[in-house]
Design a protein around this motif. Sequence first.
Motif, PDB file in Angstrom:
ATOM      1  N   SER A  49       3.074   1.512  12.420  1.00  0.00           N
ATOM      2  CA  SER A  49       3.827   1.113  13.472  1.00  0.00           C
ATOM      3  C   SER A  49       5.150   1.720  13.829  1.00  0.00           C
ATOM      4  O   SER A  49       5.855   1.907  12.759  1.00  0.00           O
ATOM      5  CB  SER A  49       3.813  -0.254  13.854  1.00  0.00           C
ATOM      6  OG  SER A  49       2.482  -0.904  13.618  1.00  0.00           O
ATOM      7  N   LEU A  66       3.328   7.238  17.410  1.00  0.00           N
ATOM      8  CA  LEU A  66       3.629   5.942  17.272  1.00  0.00           C
ATOM      9  C   LEU A  66       4.464   4.962  18.343  1.00  0.00           C
ATOM     10  O   LEU A  66       3.930   3.665  18.613  1.00  0.00           O
ATOM     11  CB  LEU A  66       4.296   5.681  15.968  1.00  0.00           C
ATOM     12  CG  LEU A  66       3.199   6.028  14.926  1.00  0.00           C
ATOM     13  CD1 LEU A  66       4.182   5.744  13.224  1.00  0.00           C
ATOM     14  CD2 LEU A  66       1.942   5.394  14.639  1.00  0.00           C
ATOM     15  N   THR A  72       0.194   1.594  17.253  1.00  0.00           N
ATOM     16  CA  THR A  72      -0.088   1.515  15.918  1.00  0.00           C
ATOM     17  C   THR A  72      -1.175   2.523  15.890  1.00  0.00           C
ATOM     18  O   THR A  72      -2.170   2.439  16.548  1.00  0.00           O
ATOM     19  CB  THR A  72      -0.552  -0.027  15.508  1.00  0.00           C
ATOM     20  OG1 THR A  72       0.683  -0.776  15.656  1.00  0.00           O
ATOM     21  CG2 THR A  72      -1.025  -0.224  14.127  1.00  0.00           C
ATOM     22  N   GLU A 123      -2.177   0.572   8.339  1.00  0.00           N
ATOM     23  CA  GLU A 123      -1.704   0.593   9.800  1.00  0.00           C
ATOM     24  C   GLU A 123      -0.188   1.067   9.851  1.00  0.00           C
ATOM     25  O   GLU A 123       0.505   0.485   9.213  1.00  0.00           O
ATOM     26  CB  GLU A 123      -1.980  -0.377  10.362  1.00  0.00           C
ATOM     27  CG  GLU A 123      -3.400  -0.879  10.964  1.00  0.00           C
ATOM     28  CD  GLU A 123      -3.789  -1.766  12.018  1.00  0.00           C
ATOM     29  OE1 GLU A 123      -4.984  -1.916  12.391  1.00  0.00           O
ATOM     30  OE2 GLU A 123      -2.888  -2.659  12.187  1.00  0.00           O
TER      31      GLU A 123
END
Lengths: 95, 95
Positions: free
Chosen positions: A71, A20, A25, A69
């Motif tokens: 991140s 990451l 992402t 998602e």
Amino acid sequence: MPQIAKLIGGKWKLIVLQILIFHGTHRFNELRRKIEGITQAMLTNQLRALEEDGLISRKVYAEVPPRVEYSATQKAMDLNEMFEAMHRWWVTYEG
Amino acid sequence: MPQIAKLIGGKWKLIVLQILIFHGTHRFNELRRKIEGITQAMLTNQLRALEEDGLISRKVYAEVPPRVEYSATQKAMDLNEMFEAMHRWWVTYEG
DNA sequence: GTATATAGTATGGTTTTTAATACTATTGTG
DNA sequence: CACAATAGTATTAAAAACCATACTATATAC
């Protein structure tokens, strides 16, 4: 820094963070495919733990099929120096 | 660097390494006293594992009572950059 | 002779991690 | 209707990590 091992320790967290931090992402299944050997349950697990420690953020899109998602947060991003030092060391001794 | 977690992971290894890297050679019981909460068995364990991975060296003196000294190897010494990056991060976010 | 210090080993038990498997909800496609 | 894809949850089991406690050997000090 006594408890840093908790944030970073275990079999998967470093790998997840590295992906990451250095590759941006990712969706759940993208991570799953990149991390060979990890099970779905484990990945869920580790992501939750990292989220709790403020190292990753999770964004859910109300779509079908669902999209989620992950991140790296700034806090995690700031680990990049550590990762780079670690990587140099690794290349020297085990690469 | 997939398996670096093995070298460094666990509850105690980072602490042991940090002491030996930044504060030099220690005897068994000196380490034991510095690392609060660790048991004798665990310390023996971790020291053996670190030795196997070439991160520390063990020197036994044929004295009574016995004296055993542990030091960081060059391989471990070269982790200092990683430790320093880790420490800076720690101070920023958890210190 | 008793106690002390060091650096362990041995044993058993608890706790935490990791793994395998099956299951859920949703909607677009054929 | 059956099926696929996504991102999970739930359940159970197995493995690994961790901890507490008791024990050892030996030479010196008292």
